[in-house]
Design a protein around this motif. Structure first.
Motif, mmCIF file in Angstrom:
data_model
loop_
_atom_site.group_PDB
_atom_site.id
_atom_site.type_symbol
_atom_site.label_atom_id
_atom_site.label_comp_id
_atom_site.label_asym_id
_atom_site.label_seq_id
_atom_site.Cartn_x
_atom_site.Cartn_y
_atom_site.Cartn_z
ATOM 1 N N MET A 1 9.406 19.043 3.515
ATOM 2 C CA MET A 1 8.315 18.273 2.958
ATOM 3 C C MET A 1 7.359 17.804 4.064
ATOM 4 S SD MET A 1 7.136 17.125 0.146
ATOM 5 C CE MET A 1 6.294 15.828 -0.611
ATOM 6 N N THR A 2 7.932 17.263 5.140
ATOM 7 C CA THR A 2 7.115 16.791 6.251
ATOM 8 C C THR A 2 6.331 17.934 6.869
ATOM 9 O OG1 THR A 2 8.784 15.120 6.709
ATOM 10 C CG2 THR A 2 7.184 15.540 8.446
ATOM 11 N N THR A 3 6.943 19.113 6.943
ATOM 12 C CA THR A 3 6.273 20.289 7.495
ATOM 13 C C THR A 3 5.087 20.677 6.630
ATOM 14 O OG1 THR A 3 8.371 21.061 8.398
ATOM 15 C CG2 THR A 3 6.615 22.671 8.241
ATOM 16 N N LEU A 4 5.236 20.625 5.313
ATOM 17 C CA LEU A 4 4.140 20.951 4.407
ATOM 18 C C LEU A 4 2.965 19.989 4.587
ATOM 19 C CD1 LEU A 4 5.904 21.884 1.054
ATOM 20 C CD2 LEU A 4 4.504 23.351 2.492
ATOM 21 N N ILE A 5 3.265 18.713 4.713
ATOM 22 C CA ILE A 5 2.223 17.708 4.905
ATOM 23 C C ILE A 5 1.531 17.934 6.241
ATOM 24 C CG2 ILE A 5 1.781 15.226 5.270
ATOM 25 C CD1 ILE A 5 4.033 14.723 3.209
ATOM 26 N N HIS A 6 2.335 18.215 7.289
ATOM 27 C CA HIS A 6 1.775 18.463 8.622
ATOM 28 C C HIS A 6 0.892 19.713 8.621
ATOM 29 C CE1 HIS A 6 1.385 18.530 12.923
ATOM 30 N NE2 HIS A 6 1.919 19.752 12.977
ATOM 31 N N ASP A 7 1.371 20.797 7.971
ATOM 32 C CA ASP A 7 0.590 22.034 7.895
ATOM 33 C C ASP A 7 -0.716 21.821 7.134
ATOM 34 O OD1 ASP A 7 2.475 23.363 9.356
ATOM 35 O OD2 ASP A 7 3.352 24.438 7.641
ATOM 36 N N SER A 8 -0.655 21.047 6.060
ATOM 37 C CA SER A 8 -1.846 20.770 5.265
ATOM 38 C C SER A 8 -2.868 19.967 6.073
ATOM 39 C CB SER A 8 -1.451 20.014 3.995
ATOM 40 O OG SER A 8 -2.589 19.651 3.273
ATOM 41 N N ALA A 9 -2.399 18.971 6.800
ATOM 42 C CA ALA A 9 -3.291 18.157 7.627
ATOM 43 C C ALA A 9 -3.907 19.005 8.743
ATOM 44 C CB ALA A 9 -2.534 16.967 8.212
ATOM 45 N N HIS A 10 -3.102 19.895 9.329
ATOM 46 C CA HIS A 10 -3.606 20.771 10.393
ATOM 47 C C HIS A 10 -4.675 21.718 9.849
ATOM 48 C CE1 HIS A 10 -3.661 23.171 14.008
ATOM 49 N NE2 HIS A 10 -3.475 24.247 13.271
ATOM 50 N N ARG A 11 -4.422 22.294 8.667
ATOM 51 C CA ARG A 11 -5.393 23.187 8.035
ATOM 52 C C ARG A 11 -6.699 22.448 7.728
ATOM 53 N NH1 ARG A 11 -1.338 25.727 5.527
ATOM 54 N NH2 ARG A 11 -1.358 24.364 3.735
ATOM 55 N N LYS A 12 -6.546 21.231 7.237
ATOM 56 C CA LYS A 12 -7.722 20.429 6.906
ATOM 57 C C LYS A 12 -8.548 20.142 8.166
ATOM 58 C CE LYS A 12 -9.018 16.097 4.687
ATOM 59 N NZ LYS A 12 -8.521 14.861 4.086
ATOM 60 N N ARG A 13 -7.882 19.794 9.276
ATOM 61 C CA ARG A 13 -8.586 19.546 10.540
ATOM 62 C C ARG A 13 -9.263 20.815 11.042
ATOM 63 N NH1 ARG A 13 -4.132 16.434 11.680
ATOM 64 N NH2 ARG A 13 -3.206 18.069 12.953
ATOM 65 N N ALA A 14 -8.588 21.936 10.941
ATOM 66 C CA ALA A 14 -9.166 23.207 11.401
ATOM 67 C C ALA A 14 -10.393 23.572 10.575
ATOM 68 C CB ALA A 14 -8.123 24.321 11.334
ATOM 69 N N MET A 15 -10.295 23.408 9.261
ATOM 70 C CA MET A 15 -11.439 23.719 8.395
ATOM 71 C C MET A 15 -12.600 22.782 8.674
ATOM 72 S SD MET A 15 -9.622 24.770 4.791
ATOM 73 C CE MET A 15 -11.149 24.665 3.917
ATOM 74 N N SER A 16 -12.297 21.510 8.897
ATOM 75 C CA SER A 16 -13.372 20.557 9.168
ATOM 76 C C SER A 16 -14.022 20.864 10.509
ATOM 77 C CB SER A 16 -12.838 19.131 9.082
ATOM 78 O OG SER A 16 -12.706 18.507 10.298
ATOM 79 N N SER A 17 -13.249 21.278 11.506
ATOM 80 C CA SER A 17 -13.818 21.655 12.803
ATOM 81 C C SER A 17 -14.706 22.889 12.669
ATOM 82 C CB SER A 17 -12.713 21.931 13.820
ATOM 83 O OG SER A 17 -12.058 20.742 14.155
ATOM 84 N N GLN A 18 -14.262 23.850 11.863
ATOM 85 C CA GLN A 18 -15.072 25.044 11.647
ATOM 86 C C GLN A 18 -16.380 24.703 10.928
ATOM 87 O OE1 GLN A 18 -12.276 27.545 9.573
ATOM 88 N NE2 GLN A 18 -11.709 28.650 11.438
#
Length: 166
Positions: A1-18
């Motif tokens: 569960m924690t990994t899913l939340i971490h992956d989602s937050a990382h994806r969100k940061r990457a998309m926002s940076s792009q």
């Protein structure tokens, strides 16, 4: 569960940076296109006549018609605007040159914004005048407020980078 939340937050940061990176480039080169395109239009009779009321009614620019024709002054402005666009576009090669172009754009947009005060017909009388802007010239001129902000941003960014390169 924690990994899913971490992956989602990382994806969100990457998309926002792009999105931010694309927005940055679109901001700078959108300014280049707008200033360059409008500059090229200054070589036409249509545009020369279109800017005539702004230039003629401004204490900052009206003197120019005493020195040259409407078409001649418009062509000079065209050269200046195309040069400004090219200078701003030079950012990948020379941030300092780009900062100069942006500083010139700031001056240009401050001048055009002054036309809000000097050009007859800016305030729509059927809506009670100020603050109701007429479509032309009022709404036509107010866009330069955003272009001024973009020019200030490109100036600051290019200036900061040029100081880091030394």
């Amino acid at each position: 569960m924690t990994t899913l939340i971490h992956d989602s937050a990382h994806r969100k940061r990457a998309m926002s940076s792009q999105a931010e990176a694309v927005g940055r480039e679109l901001t700078r080169y959108g300014l280049v296109v707008v200033v360059g395109w409008i500059g090229l239009m200054k070589f036409t009779g249509y545009e020369a006549e279109g800017i005539r009321p702004f230039v003629a009614n401004s204490p900052l620019t009206s003197w120019a018609y005493g020195l040259m024709s409407v078409r001649g002054f418009s062509a000079v402005l065209g050269v200046v605007e195309v040069t400004i666009a090219l200078l701003i576009a030079a950012r990948p090669f020379s941030p300092r040159v780009s900062a100069l172009g942006s500083a010139l754009a700031v001056g240009m947009f401050l001048t055009t914004l002054s036309f809000l005060v000097t050009t007859p017909g800016v305030w729509e009388p059927s809506l009670g005048g100020f603050p109701a802007l007429s479509a032309v010239p009022g709404q036509f001129l107010i866009k330069d407020l955003a272009l001024l902000g973009i020019s200030l941003w490109t100036l600051g960014e290019a200036w900061r980078v040029s100081d880091q390169i030394r």
